[in-house]
Scaffold this motif. Structure first.
Motif, PDB file in Angstrom:
ATOM      1  N   PRO A 170      -1.930   1.071  -4.679  1.00 45.75           N
ATOM      2  CA  PRO A 170      -2.151   2.010  -3.568  1.00 45.75           C
ATOM      3  C   PRO A 170      -0.870   2.524  -2.906  1.00 45.75           C
ATOM      4  N   LEU A 171       0.331   2.053  -3.373  1.00 49.08           N
ATOM      5  CA  LEU A 171       1.569   2.513  -2.741  1.00 49.08           C
ATOM      6  C   LEU A 171       1.672   4.038  -2.759  1.00 49.08           C
ATOM      7  N   SER A 172       1.234   4.674  -3.848  1.00 48.09           N
ATOM      8  CA  SER A 172       1.330   6.130  -3.950  1.00 48.09           C
ATOM      9  C   SER A 172       0.090   6.837  -3.414  1.00 48.09           C
ATOM     10  N   GLY A 173      -0.868   6.086  -2.901  1.00 45.78           N
ATOM     11  CA  GLY A 173      -2.088   6.687  -2.377  1.00 45.78           C
ATOM     12  C   GLY A 173      -1.893   7.275  -0.999  1.00 45.78           C
ATOM     13  N   PRO A 174      -2.928   7.911  -0.459  1.00 36.71           N
ATOM     14  CA  PRO A 174      -2.796   8.584   0.848  1.00 36.71           C
ATOM     15  C   PRO A 174      -2.537   7.630   2.003  1.00 36.71           C
ATOM     16  N   GLU A 175      -2.947   6.348   1.882  1.00 38.50           N
ATOM     17  CA  GLU A 175      -2.760   5.418   2.998  1.00 38.50           C
ATOM     18  C   GLU A 175      -1.302   5.023   3.175  1.00 38.50           C
ATOM     19  N   TYR A 176      -0.586   4.827   2.085  1.00 43.72           N
ATOM     20  CA  TYR A 176       0.773   4.283   2.156  1.00 43.72           C
ATOM     21  C   TYR A 176       1.859   5.325   1.866  1.00 43.72           C
ATOM     22  N   SER A 177       1.513   6.486   1.394  1.00 43.97           N
ATOM     23  CA  SER A 177       2.498   7.546   1.122  1.00 43.97           C
ATOM     24  C   SER A 177       2.001   8.867   1.687  1.00 43.97           C
ATOM     25  N   PRO A 178       1.976   8.998   3.019  1.00 45.10           N
ATOM     26  CA  PRO A 178       1.564  10.283   3.599  1.00 45.10           C
ATOM     27  C   PRO A 178       2.610  11.353   3.315  1.00 45.10           C
ATOM     28  N   GLY A 179       2.253  12.586   3.606  1.00 37.11           N
ATOM     29  CA  GLY A 179       3.155  13.698   3.327  1.00 37.11           C
ATOM     30  C   GLY A 179       2.961  14.235   1.921  1.00 37.11           C
ATOM     31  N   LYS A 180       3.930  15.006   1.462  1.00 34.81           N
ATOM     32  CA  LYS A 180       3.786  15.734   0.197  1.00 34.81           C
ATOM     33  C   LYS A 180       4.673  15.187  -0.922  1.00 34.81           C
ATOM     34  N   ARG A 181       5.352  14.059  -0.685  1.00 35.49           N
ATOM     35  CA  ARG A 181       6.291  13.574  -1.695  1.00 35.49           C
ATOM     36  C   ARG A 181       5.596  13.243  -3.008  1.00 35.49           C
ATOM     37  N   THR A 187      -6.155  14.293  -6.485  1.00 36.71           N
ATOM     38  CA  THR A 187      -7.448  14.560  -5.844  1.00 36.71           C
ATOM     39  C   THR A 187      -7.776  13.476  -4.817  1.00 36.71           C
ATOM     40  N   ASP A 188      -7.375  12.228  -5.085  1.00 39.78           N
ATOM     41  CA  ASP A 188      -7.514  11.188  -4.056  1.00 39.78           C
ATOM     42  C   ASP A 188      -6.748  11.570  -2.795  1.00 39.78           C
ATOM     43  N   ARG A 189      -5.584  12.160  -2.975  1.00 35.81           N
ATOM     44  CA  ARG A 189      -4.721  12.464  -1.847  1.00 35.81           C
ATOM     45  C   ARG A 189      -5.121  13.750  -1.136  1.00 35.81           C
ATOM     46  N   LEU A 190      -5.579  14.751  -1.880  1.00 34.98           N
ATOM     47  CA  LEU A 190      -5.816  16.068  -1.285  1.00 34.98           C
ATOM     48  C   LEU A 190      -7.281  16.377  -1.016  1.00 34.98           C
ATOM     49  N   VAL A 191      -8.166  15.803  -1.809  1.00 29.37           N
ATOM     50  CA  VAL A 191      -9.583  16.165  -1.711  1.00 29.37           C
ATOM     51  C   VAL A 191     -10.405  15.034  -1.109  1.00 29.37           C
ATOM     52  N   GLY A 192      -9.884  13.805  -1.184  1.00 29.39           N
ATOM     53  CA  GLY A 192     -10.622  12.689  -0.624  1.00 29.39           C
ATOM     54  C   GLY A 192     -11.491  11.949  -1.607  1.00 29.39           C
ATOM     55  N   THR A 193     -11.205  12.079  -2.895  1.00 27.87           N
ATOM     56  CA  THR A 193     -11.911  11.254  -3.871  1.00 27.87           C
ATOM     57  C   THR A 193     -11.397   9.816  -3.771  1.00 27.87           C
ATOM     58  N   HIS A 194     -12.019   8.903  -4.522  1.00 30.90           N
ATOM     59  CA  HIS A 194     -11.671   7.485  -4.381  1.00 30.90           C
ATOM     60  C   HIS A 194     -11.561   6.813  -5.744  1.00 30.90           C
ATOM     61  N   PHE A 195     -10.865   7.456  -6.657  1.00 30.37           N
ATOM     62  CA  PHE A 195     -10.713   6.866  -7.991  1.00 30.37           C
ATOM     63  C   PHE A 195     -10.005   5.514  -7.928  1.00 30.37           C
ATOM     64  N   PHE A 196      -9.053   5.372  -7.014  1.00 29.72           N
ATOM     65  CA  PHE A 196      -8.230   4.162  -6.972  1.00 29.72           C
ATOM     66  C   PHE A 196      -8.412   3.382  -5.670  1.00 29.72           C
ATOM     67  N   ASN A 197      -9.431   3.682  -4.920  1.00 28.39           N
ATOM     68  CA  ASN A 197      -9.683   3.020  -3.639  1.00 28.39           C
ATOM     69  C   ASN A 197     -10.759   1.958  -3.816  1.00 28.39           C
ATOM     70  N   PRO A 198     -10.390   0.660  -3.816  1.00 27.54           N
ATOM     71  CA  PRO A 198     -11.397  -0.379  -4.060  1.00 27.54           C
ATOM     72  C   PRO A 198     -12.452  -0.448  -2.961  1.00 27.54           C
ATOM     73  N   GLY A 199     -12.116  -0.002  -1.742  1.00 31.36           N
ATOM     74  CA  GLY A 199     -13.094  -0.017  -0.667  1.00 31.36           C
ATOM     75  C   GLY A 199     -14.240   0.945  -0.885  1.00 31.36           C
TER      76      GLY A 199
END
Length: 660
Positions: free
Chosen positions: A176-187, A256-268
């Protein structure tokens, strides 16, 4: 070999003095000087800026690929020097943690995605059509489009970096380091889109190269006469087509997880972070062989030429290439031994990781047998091959160590892994690549590089490489973790880190000497003449550098090393048109003449289509609607690209209506 092609319906002048309307035949009468001049003018790209943007000749695109890839290589090397300077002493304050993460990620991403695979395909784009006796590469417009997409993707990534939006999650971008929770912004968004760019380019090039090898070979170049370099690039192209979709799927799911809100890699939400590692490493480990197998092709070519004899064990060499590619897809889990996977499954991947050393060992034994039975011509390209033997064996031994789960768990995420990676990739791929650059430099430029400067650069690179990366094995065994921007002074790592940093500067000095040598030879070097190395493969059968159409008349092949054979009849294809881009198409297995094909003419639309696709991808980083509205200019560009022009349509119809 006596097959002929149907005559064209249009009365055009033909090679070899044949009258208008005569069918292409296998003969030996060379074209006249006037016919050859018209032929090469027909296949040339237009002059000026518009012509530069419209260029589709495979040699022009290959040169651009090479220059761009080596440009990224230099930038990636400067980033590495920046990191090594930071790590030269403990608690250094040259670079802060945030910037270091960006530099570390940009270095790995540049080297793996913007240099390693593209540069191998770049060499193939230039050399393969010449080596198989074709006048052009297949799908030349798509070839130009692939280059522009690759260039724009790399430029986009570095614009983000210089705007303090550089990727910072590592070149592997674990969730999840590269996911929206831990890497906000556009990097990470820029990183993920760049991945899609470069892999799209690689996929297009793979299709182009497979088609070129299967359908555009010279008559008589059966599959058992195919040069080992071409076999290597063919195997690599098939690997690209199977491996690249995995990482494209992974990067698309991430964005798509980061921009659209899908959850391919979100265990929750029912996703799985390990899915990223499986998708990424299913591509990532074959990628090692996407870099390594072309290097094996370079070695086979250089060994044959400077050993002055055909490579020993041709069938074993081909089967070893195929076996390496096949087994390369069964190793990805050895990057995941530290994850919670079944122990029984890990044991199978340990066995596979050790088994894959066998085909490489077979090839090394065949090369040694070739050199032992030959009369060596110890020039700079062969020095790089000999260094490759030494470094590859060391990297292979540490690879076997890391294939063992207990040891891998001990040195996981330490500098031991960094050392192994660079010994395999730099030693197993970049050293053969630099040898290939020196080997084919006369073919590309028509000039000979300085042998004295070539040897100086080789020894600086060889010594600098080992001084840089061998101490990292010891640092890893002492427990120094990778991906850290500094370390405490009481750990005793200062001396080895300083030694590695000095080696990195020595490595950079060797690269500078090599670049100076190539630039100097390009401007003032000795004229190469025809086939200056006395090689046996077809790319040296034309002038140095080759003309626009590669050959005055497409050759007919009678052996695996046609330039080492006495002249035999028929020796060339005669009867193809010289006033249009007409290419002989042959059968897949035996390269028997099948039919003629009219190739497209230069057009700027691949360039503008690449601009439109770039706009679509960059726009989509800031809003998902960009992926929708951005498709409109891309669709317009592609439509105009394929829209037939009246002159081209008439030429195609002339061939299609010819009597069979």
């Amino acid at each position: 070999m006596s097959a002929v092609l149907p005559p064209s319906a249009s009365p055009v002048a033909r090679d070899g003095g044949h009258p208008a309307g005569a069918p292409p035949v296998l003969g030996s009468v060379p074209p006249t000087a006037q016919q050859a001049a018209l032929l090469h003018a027909t296949w040339s790209d237009p002059p000026g800026l518009s012509g530069w943007l419209s260029a589709i000749n495979h040699k022009a695109i290959g040169r651009r690929f090479l220059v761009t890839a080596f440009g990224f290589f230099i930038v990636g090397g400067l980033l590495a020097l920046w990191m090594r300077t930071q790590l030269a002493r403990a608690e250094n304050g040259l670079v802060g943690p945030d910037l270091y993460n960006q530099v570390f990620t940009m270095h790995g991403t540049t080297m793996m995605f913007l240099f390693a695979v593209p540069v191998m395909q770049a060499v193939s784009v230039y050399i393969t059509p010449l080596m198989v006796g074709a006048r052009s590469i297949a799908f030349p417009r798509m070839n130009a489009f692939a280059y522009w997409v690759y260039l724009f993707g790399g430029v986009m990534l570095f614009i983000a970096f210089f705007s303090n939006t550089g990727a910072d999650a590592g070149w592997f971008a674990y969730v999840p380091l590269s996911g929206p929770e831990y890497s906000p912004g556009k990097r990470v968004d820029f990183w993920a889109q760049m991945i899609t760019f470069t892999e799209l380019s690689a996929l297009l090039e793979a299709v182009i190269l497979v088609t070129t090898v299967f359908k555009l070979r010279a008559p008589g170049m059966t599959l058992n006469r195919l040069p080992l370099f071409v076999w290597g690039m063919l195997v690599t192209a098939f690997m690209v087509m199977f491996a690249m979709p995995a990482v494209m799927l992974a990067s698309t799911s991430l964005i798509t997880d980061r921009l659209v809100g899908t959850h391919f890699f979100n265990p929750g939400e029912g996703g799985d972070p390990l899915l990223w590692q499986h998708l990424f490493w299913f591509f990532g480990h074959p990628e090692v062989y996407l870099i390594f197998i072309p290097g094996l092709g370079f070695v086979s070519t250089i060994v044959a030429t400077f050993g002055r004899r055909p490579v020993f064990g041709y069938p074993a060499m081909v089967l070893a290439l195929i076996a390496t590619a096949f087994m390369g897809f069964g190793l990805w889990v050895h990057h995941m031994f530290a994850t919670n996977l079944p122990e029984m499954g890990k044991s199978f991947f340990t066995a596979s990781s050790m088994l894959i050393a066998i085909p490489t060992a077979i090839q090394i034994l065949c090369w040694i047998a070739t050199l032992a039975g030959g009369k060596l011509n110890l020039k700079t390209p062969l020095l790089y091959v000999l260094a490759f033997f030494f470094i590859l064996v060391l990297g292979g031994l540490t690879g076997l160590m890391l294939a063992s789960v207990p040891l891998d768990l001990q040195v996981h995420d330490t500098y031991f892994v960094v050392a192994h990676l660079h010994y395999v990739l730099l030693g197993g791929a970049v050293f053969p690549l630099l040898g290939a650059v020196h080997y084919w430099w006369p073919l590309i430029t028509g000039r000979m590089a300085s042998e004295r400067l070539g040897r100086w650069s080789f020894w600086l690179l060889f010594i600098g490489f080992n001084v840089t990366f061998f101490p990292m094995h010891l640092l890893g065994l002492e427990g120094m973790p990778r991906r850290v921007y500094t370390y405490p002074a009481d750990r005793g790592w200062d001396g080895l880190n300083l030694l590695a940093t000095l080696g990195a500067y020595l490595l950079a000095a060797g690269l500078l000497v090599m670049l100076f040598n190539l630039w100097r030879s390009y401007r003032h070097g000795e004229r190469a003449g025809a086939n200056p190395w006395g090689a046996g493969t077809l790319e040296w059968g034309s002038t140095c550098p080759p003309p626009a159409a590669n050959f005055d008349a497409p050759p007919v092949v009678h052996g695996a090393y046609p330039l080492w054979m006495p002249p035999q009849q028929p020796s060339q294809v005669a009867g193809l048109a010289v006033d249009r881009r007409e290419q002989l198409v042959t059968t897949v297995l035996d390269a028997v003449p099948d039919h003629r094909a009219n190739f497209p003419e230069p057009t700027p639309w691949p360039f503008w289509s690449a601009v439109a696709v770039t706009l679509c991808f960059v726009w989509s980083i800031f809003t998902p609607w960009g992926a929708v509205y951005g498709l409109i200019p891309a669709a317009i560009g592609l439509t105009l690209w394929f829209w037939p022009r009246r002159r081209e349509t008439a030429k195609h119809l002339a061939v299609e209506r010819a009597p069979r």
